[in-house]
Design a protein around this motif. Structure first.
Motif, mmCIF file in Angstrom:
data_model
loop_
_atom_site.group_PDB
_atom_site.id
_atom_site.type_symbol
_atom_site.label_atom_id
_atom_site.label_comp_id
_atom_site.label_asym_id
_atom_site.label_seq_id
_atom_site.Cartn_x
_atom_site.Cartn_y
_atom_site.Cartn_z
ATOM 1 N N GLU A 106 -3.768 -6.825 0.774
ATOM 2 C CA GLU A 106 -4.033 -5.758 1.739
ATOM 3 C C GLU A 106 -2.840 -5.569 2.684
ATOM 4 N N HIS A 109 -0.122 -3.838 0.828
ATOM 5 C CA HIS A 109 -0.443 -2.416 0.678
ATOM 6 C C HIS A 109 -0.202 -1.658 1.989
ATOM 7 N N ASN A 113 2.504 1.382 2.789
ATOM 8 C CA ASN A 113 1.915 2.697 3.073
ATOM 9 C C ASN A 113 1.702 2.892 4.569
#
Length: 253
Positions: A106, A109, A113
């Protein structure tokens, strides 16, 4: 002798099914005899052991054996408890590993992003051995009063829209827009404002012809209502950003 031969003749002339059944019965009887003999041996051994405590020489040995058996039983119980504890600990470590792996994925990610409209981290400086946040918009108190009328070089920016605020907007106003799209436009508007007023704060002598023309245009667009305010016009959007002043852009505004 005649009887034995007669039995042998009868055994040899029995049908195959009868012979097979007889062999099965014989095998079962042998197994039964072996089982009974084993039980009898165990009973004899138990009776012999039962008389040990009556022999003074063997009584001490028997007490030591009993004591060792208790110790062995206690040790086996501890080993079983330790095994269960290690098994629970292994399961907890496995769950923790899976949780750390999920958090790592997570975080990776999120790092890949990061939204462009998130505010940048505040810059800090080391003053007197302690960390102190810089104040880019702090008024210059030590300057003479004659310069206090100058425009502050701290350029204000439009705040971004939070998810909670965006969800509170009626659906007929949002349409197909997303919060990320709105904040992307806000980031471009802030970019245009920063570009415009960075030119306004430059000395006129240091400007090239193109920048000087923009500076004069900015001054012509100033009115008594915009004095002291930060504003941009459609030409600034086209000059400093890749946005197009179309219907979608106006809906976002």
């Amino acid at each position: 002798m005649y009887t034995s031969l007669n039995h042998l003749w009868v055994y040899q002339n029995l049908p195959c099914r009868v012979l097979a059944k007889w062999d099965t019965i014989s095998s079962n009887l042998n197994d039964l005899c072996i089982h009974l003999n084993s039980k009898i041996s165990n009973i004899k051994r138990s009776l012999q052991l039962r008389k040990i405590d009556k022999d003074p020489s063997l009584k001490t040995v028997l007490s030591k054996v009993v004591h060792e058996m208790f110790l062995l039983n206690s040790l086996l119980n501890k080993l079983e408890e330790e095994y269960c504890h290690q098994k629970r600990l292994q399961k907890q470590l496995k769950d923790l590993q899976e949780s750390v792996e999920r958090d790592y994925l997570e975080a990776q990610h999120l790092e890949e992003n990061v939204p462009v409209y998130l505010p940048q981290a505040a810059q800090v400086s080391l003053i007197g051995g302690t960390l102190k946040e810089k104040e880019p918009c702090k008024a210059e108190e030590n300057k003479p009063e004659k310069k206090s009328t100058k425009i502050s070089k701290c350029i204000r920016e439009a705040p971004f829209v939070m998810n909670e605020e965006f969800e509170s907007i009626p659906s007929y106003m949002k349409g197909c827009l997303t919060c990320s799209q709105v904040n992307t436009v806000i980031a471009e508007i802030n970019k245009a404002v920063a570009s415009k007023y960075s030119i306004m704060h430059q000395p006129l002598k240091s400007m090239v012809n193109t920048t000087r023309n923009l500076y004069f245009r900015f001054q012509e667009e100033e009115t008594k209502d915009t004095k002291g305010e930060y504003f941009i016009v459609e030409a600034d959007i086209e000059e400093f950003t890749q946005l197009k002043a179309d219907k979608r852009f106006h809906n976002i505004l």
